[in-house]
Design a protein around this motif. Structure first.
Motif, PDB file in Angstrom:
ATOM      1  N   LEU A  28      58.492 -15.413  18.317  1.00 36.09           N
ATOM      2  CA  LEU A  28      57.980 -14.049  18.402  1.00 36.09           C
ATOM      3  C   LEU A  28      59.073 -13.094  18.860  1.00 36.09           C
ATOM      4  O   LEU A  28      59.874 -13.431  19.742  1.00 36.09           O
ATOM      5  CB  LEU A  28      56.807 -13.972  19.387  1.00 36.09           C
ATOM      6  CG  LEU A  28      55.570 -14.824  19.053  1.00 36.09           C
ATOM      7  CD1 LEU A  28      54.535 -14.688  20.149  1.00 36.09           C
ATOM      8  CD2 LEU A  28      54.976 -14.427  17.707  1.00 36.09           C
ATOM      9  N   GLU A  29      59.087 -11.928  18.238  1.00 35.19           N
ATOM     10  CA  GLU A  29      59.962 -10.832  18.665  1.00 35.19           C
ATOM     11  C   GLU A  29      59.098  -9.575  18.709  1.00 35.19           C
ATOM     12  O   GLU A  29      58.870  -8.919  17.696  1.00 35.19           O
ATOM     13  CB  GLU A  29      61.132 -10.671  17.694  1.00 35.19           C
ATOM     14  CG  GLU A  29      62.152  -9.645  18.137  1.00 35.19           C
ATOM     15  CD  GLU A  29      63.332  -9.553  17.194  1.00 35.19           C
ATOM     16  OE1 GLU A  29      63.913  -8.443  17.075  1.00 35.19           O
ATOM     17  OE2 GLU A  29      63.674 -10.575  16.564  1.00 35.19           O
ATOM     18  N   LEU A  30      58.609  -9.259  19.920  1.00 37.87           N
ATOM     19  CA  LEU A  30      57.607  -8.218  20.076  1.00 37.87           C
ATOM     20  C   LEU A  30      58.106  -7.131  21.020  1.00 37.87           C
ATOM     21  O   LEU A  30      58.842  -7.414  21.971  1.00 37.87           O
ATOM     22  CB  LEU A  30      56.302  -8.808  20.638  1.00 37.87           C
ATOM     23  CG  LEU A  30      55.712 -10.006  19.881  1.00 37.87           C
ATOM     24  CD1 LEU A  30      54.516 -10.547  20.620  1.00 37.87           C
ATOM     25  CD2 LEU A  30      55.328  -9.600  18.471  1.00 37.87           C
ATOM     26  N   PRO A  31      57.691  -5.883  20.793  1.00 36.43           N
ATOM     27  CA  PRO A  31      58.051  -4.804  21.724  1.00 36.43           C
ATOM     28  C   PRO A  31      57.201  -4.878  22.980  1.00 36.43           C
ATOM     29  O   PRO A  31      56.265  -5.676  23.090  1.00 36.43           O
ATOM     30  CB  PRO A  31      57.754  -3.542  20.911  1.00 36.43           C
ATOM     31  CG  PRO A  31      56.657  -3.952  19.981  1.00 36.43           C
ATOM     32  CD  PRO A  31      56.919  -5.406  19.647  1.00 36.43           C
ATOM     33  N   GLY A  32      57.535  -4.049  23.952  1.00 39.77           N
ATOM     34  CA  GLY A  32      56.741  -3.981  25.168  1.00 39.77           C
ATOM     35  C   GLY A  32      55.379  -3.370  24.922  1.00 39.77           C
ATOM     36  O   GLY A  32      55.108  -2.776  23.882  1.00 39.77           O
ATOM     37  N   GLU A  33      54.488  -3.519  25.903  1.00 43.11           N
ATOM     38  CA  GLU A  33      53.121  -3.032  25.748  1.00 43.11           C
ATOM     39  C   GLU A  33      53.081  -1.525  25.498  1.00 43.11           C
ATOM     40  O   GLU A  33      52.379  -1.044  24.617  1.00 43.11           O
ATOM     41  CB  GLU A  33      52.310  -3.371  27.005  1.00 43.11           C
ATOM     42  CG  GLU A  33      52.137  -4.866  27.247  1.00 43.11           C
ATOM     43  CD  GLU A  33      51.259  -5.522  26.205  1.00 43.11           C
ATOM     44  OE1 GLU A  33      50.501  -4.787  25.554  1.00 43.11           O
ATOM     45  OE2 GLU A  33      51.340  -6.750  26.030  1.00 43.11           O
ATOM     46  N   ALA A  91      54.451  -0.568  22.068  1.00 44.30           N
ATOM     47  CA  ALA A  91      53.668  -1.062  20.928  1.00 44.30           C
ATOM     48  C   ALA A  91      52.342  -0.338  20.750  1.00 44.30           C
ATOM     49  O   ALA A  91      51.608  -0.641  19.817  1.00 44.30           O
ATOM     50  CB  ALA A  91      53.402  -2.559  21.093  1.00 44.30           C
ATOM     51  N   ARG A  92      52.002   0.596  21.614  1.00 43.22           N
ATOM     52  CA  ARG A  92      50.723   1.285  21.476  1.00 43.22           C
ATOM     53  C   ARG A  92      50.735   2.186  20.248  1.00 43.22           C
ATOM     54  O   ARG A  92      51.591   3.062  20.105  1.00 43.22           O
ATOM     55  CB  ARG A  92      50.411   2.129  22.707  1.00 43.22           C
ATOM     56  CG  ARG A  92      50.229   1.333  23.977  1.00 43.22           C
ATOM     57  CD  ARG A  92      49.218   0.211  23.834  1.00 43.22           C
ATOM     58  NE  ARG A  92      47.874   0.686  23.552  1.00 43.22           N
ATOM     59  CZ  ARG A  92      46.834  -0.105  23.384  1.00 43.22           C
ATOM     60  NH1 ARG A  92      47.000  -1.423  23.433  1.00 43.22           N
ATOM     61  NH2 ARG A  92      45.643   0.389  23.127  1.00 43.22           N
ATOM     62  N   ALA A 133      59.090   1.935  15.237  1.00 48.57           N
ATOM     63  CA  ALA A 133      59.989   3.055  15.022  1.00 48.57           C
ATOM     64  C   ALA A 133      59.281   4.330  15.448  1.00 48.57           C
ATOM     65  O   ALA A 133      58.167   4.308  15.968  1.00 48.57           O
ATOM     66  CB  ALA A 133      60.437   3.118  13.567  1.00 48.57           C
ATOM     67  N   ASP A 134      59.938   5.471  15.221  1.00 45.61           N
ATOM     68  CA  ASP A 134      59.357   6.740  15.644  1.00 45.61           C
ATOM     69  C   ASP A 134      58.036   7.028  14.955  1.00 45.61           C
ATOM     70  O   ASP A 134      57.092   7.503  15.574  1.00 45.61           O
ATOM     71  CB  ASP A 134      60.344   7.882  15.374  1.00 45.61           C
ATOM     72  CG  ASP A 134      61.556   7.810  16.288  1.00 45.61           C
ATOM     73  OD1 ASP A 134      61.442   7.187  17.348  1.00 45.61           O
ATOM     74  OD2 ASP A 134      62.607   8.369  15.930  1.00 45.61           O
ATOM     75  N   SER A 135      57.968   6.732  13.667  1.00 50.03           N
ATOM     76  CA  SER A 135      56.775   7.121  12.911  1.00 50.03           C
ATOM     77  C   SER A 135      56.173   5.971  12.120  1.00 50.03           C
ATOM     78  O   SER A 135      55.390   6.193  11.207  1.00 50.03           O
ATOM     79  CB  SER A 135      57.123   8.258  11.939  1.00 50.03           C
ATOM     80  OG  SER A 135      58.153   7.852  11.050  1.00 50.03           O
ATOM     81  N   SER A 136      56.533   4.740  12.444  1.00 51.15           N
ATOM     82  CA  SER A 136      55.996   3.612  11.695  1.00 51.15           C
ATOM     83  C   SER A 136      56.033   2.351  12.550  1.00 51.15           C
ATOM     84  O   SER A 136      56.770   2.268  13.538  1.00 51.15           O
ATOM     85  CB  SER A 136      56.793   3.388  10.394  1.00 51.15           C
ATOM     86  OG  SER A 136      58.125   3.008  10.697  1.00 51.15           O
ATOM     87  N   LEU A 137      55.219   1.397  12.145  1.00 53.41           N
ATOM     88  CA  LEU A 137      55.195   0.070  12.759  1.00 53.41           C
ATOM     89  C   LEU A 137      55.556  -0.937  11.666  1.00 53.41           C
ATOM     90  O   LEU A 137      54.888  -1.002  10.640  1.00 53.41           O
ATOM     91  CB  LEU A 137      53.821  -0.241  13.342  1.00 53.41           C
ATOM     92  CG  LEU A 137      53.663  -1.630  13.969  1.00 53.41           C
ATOM     93  CD1 LEU A 137      54.503  -1.732  15.242  1.00 53.41           C
ATOM     94  CD2 LEU A 137      52.198  -1.930  14.284  1.00 53.41           C
ATOM     95  N   PRO A 181      52.504   3.500   8.626  1.00 56.17           N
ATOM     96  CA  PRO A 181      52.764   4.779   9.301  1.00 56.17           C
ATOM     97  C   PRO A 181      51.814   4.965  10.469  1.00 56.17           C
ATOM     98  O   PRO A 181      50.629   4.670  10.374  1.00 56.17           O
ATOM     99  CB  PRO A 181      52.507   5.807   8.188  1.00 56.17           C
ATOM    100  CG  PRO A 181      51.570   5.133   7.243  1.00 56.17           C
ATOM    101  CD  PRO A 181      51.909   3.665   7.288  1.00 56.17           C
ATOM    102  N   CYS A 182      52.355   5.455  11.588  1.00 58.64           N
ATOM    103  CA  CYS A 182      51.504   5.594  12.764  1.00 58.64           C
ATOM    104  C   CYS A 182      51.788   6.853  13.549  1.00 58.64           C
ATOM    105  O   CYS A 182      51.320   7.017  14.667  1.00 58.64           O
ATOM    106  CB  CYS A 182      51.651   4.377  13.681  1.00 58.64           C
ATOM    107  SG  CYS A 182      53.333   3.973  14.139  1.00 58.64           S
TER     108      CYS A 182
END
Length: 411
Positions: free
Chosen positions: A308-313, A316-317, A353-357, A408-409
């Motif tokens: 796993l390579e995951l961002p912090g909580e 990742a929101r 990223a700034d505008s996407s996951l 996109p998020c």
């Protein structure tokens, strides 16, 4: 200074290589009047698709070259042209990309040739100017440097160095700007126009919204089926057992107690089924642990190791719909890996990223996965498209499968 020279050298190479398309464009400029005359005589009209083929091939070369310089892909703007010969000719003449290609030929044929010649000439001109004080006396009478006639030693020892400085300034400052101008000109004229981009965007949104409605309808039917065939039937059985127990309570308390216990088990089973239905709508674990924690739970339940390579909580929101879609992608991908891939290890990467996951799921299985036949990958593609995301599947036979999703998020 070293970086400036590197930029100048890269710009010089770009402009010189541009002669490969500028020279044929200039040749096309001379041929256009004759081609127009033939078209007026209805000789060229039936052959217009064949005549435009080399023009579009030339534009394709420049499009790829400019895309590499700009750091982004420039898509081809040409729609499919089919049908009878005359109908294809009419469509080509009405297609804005045809006239944009010709406008590019005009502008690039003239400016690209001049820029390429300038890029070739500036480098040796500096050495030429610096060496002029050594042999100016042997030059023909009236020789000039920096627009000054060299007729004395003071001029010969100053003007050539001024000329070299001007040439060096053009080399360092002007050439990179010219290279960017040439690349942006190609991106502006050879890429899709704003109108065609909007049309394509509307078509894509129409298609994805239709898929979203279809997926939503299928999800509602699944929930209805699960509630009707599972939970509702279980609750009806509980009600029947309670009714029978109520009737037997006075005459046979033991049998009534057994029916009560069966009813209690039925209620617990109905609650379990309800939790499963709720989990399919929005997994509660996402609210409890967030997306990284939910994915860690999914990975822990696999029978093969999952890196796993995951961002912090906090990082990742994302919006709830995006979070649920990402969880669904990972869950479905890991399920496919367990059932079909024969893999010995897997990897899940989340990048915010700034505008996407960005979600990446990779395994070392047998590969050959596809979205045909209503597979789980097709469901992933539909769910991602409903959020205006993109899905890329790379699954060569025998080399594992890589699933890459971008959602996109917002910022």
């Amino acid at each position: 200074m070293y970086r400036a020279l590197r930029r100048s050298a890269a710009a010089s190479v770009y402009l010189v290589v541009g002669l490969r398309t500028a020279l044929p464009s200039m040749l096309g400029l001379y041929l256009l009047p004759f081609a127009g005359l033939l078209a007026m005589l209805f000789v060229l009209v039936p052959w217009l698709p064949d005549v435009l083929r080399p023009v579009r091939a030339l534009a394709g070369i420049e499009r790829r070259r400019a895309g590499r310089a700009l750091g982004r892909e420039i898509p081809e703007p040409y729609p499919a042209v089919e049908g009878p010969s005359l109908e294809r000719v009419v469509r080509l003449l009405r297609d804005p990309s045809t006239w944009r290609d010709l406008a590019w030929m005009v502008l690039h044929g003239l400016s690209g040739f001049l820029m390429g010649v300038l890029a070739i000439g500036l480098w040796p001109s500096i050495l030429f100017a610096l060496s002029m004080p050594l042999w100016w006396w042997a030059a023909p009478e009236g020789s000039m440097s920096a627009f000054i006639v060299l007729d004395s030693w003071p001029k010969a020892l100053t003007m050539p160095f001024l000329q070299a400085a001007i040439n060096a300034a053009c080399l360092i400052w002007l050439l990179p700007h010219l290279a960017r101008f040439q690349a942006r000109l190609a991106g502006w004229l050879l890429g899709p126009s704003r109108r065609s981009s909007l049309t394509e965007r509307v078509e894509r949104l129409t298609e994805t919204r239709a898929e979203a409605l279809e997926a939503h309808g299928a999800e509602l039917r699944r929930i209805e089926r699960d509630l009707h065939d599972g939970t509702q039937a279980q609750l009806v059985a509980v009600a029947l057992r309670l009714g029978l127990a109520d009737r037997r309570f006075e005459a046979d308390p033991d049998a009534a107690r057994e029916l009560f216990l069966q009813a209690r088990d039925g209620v617990e089973e109905a609650l379990t089924q309800l939790r499963a239905v709720i989990r399919g709508i929005y997994p509660p674990i996402l609210s409890d642990r967030g997306l990284p924690g939910a994915i860690r739970t999914l990975a822990a339940g696999q029978h093969i190791p999952v890196r796993l390579e995951l961002p912090g909580e906090a990082e990742a929101r994302v919006p709830a719909a995006v979070e649920a879609a990402a969880y669904f992608v990972v869950a479905e991908a890991l399920t496919n890996i367990a059932r079909h891939s024969g893999a010995t290890k897997a990897e899940v990467v989340l990048h915010r990223a700034d505008s996407s996951l960005r979600v990446l799921v990779r395994d070392d299985g047998k590969g050959g996965a596809g979205t045909a036949g209503g597979s789980g990958l097709a469901g992933i593609r539909r769910r991602v498209a409903a959020l205006d995301g993109t899905t890329r599947i790379d699954s060569p036979a025998g080399q594992g499968t890589t699933l890459e999703v971008e959602l996109p998020c917002g910022s």
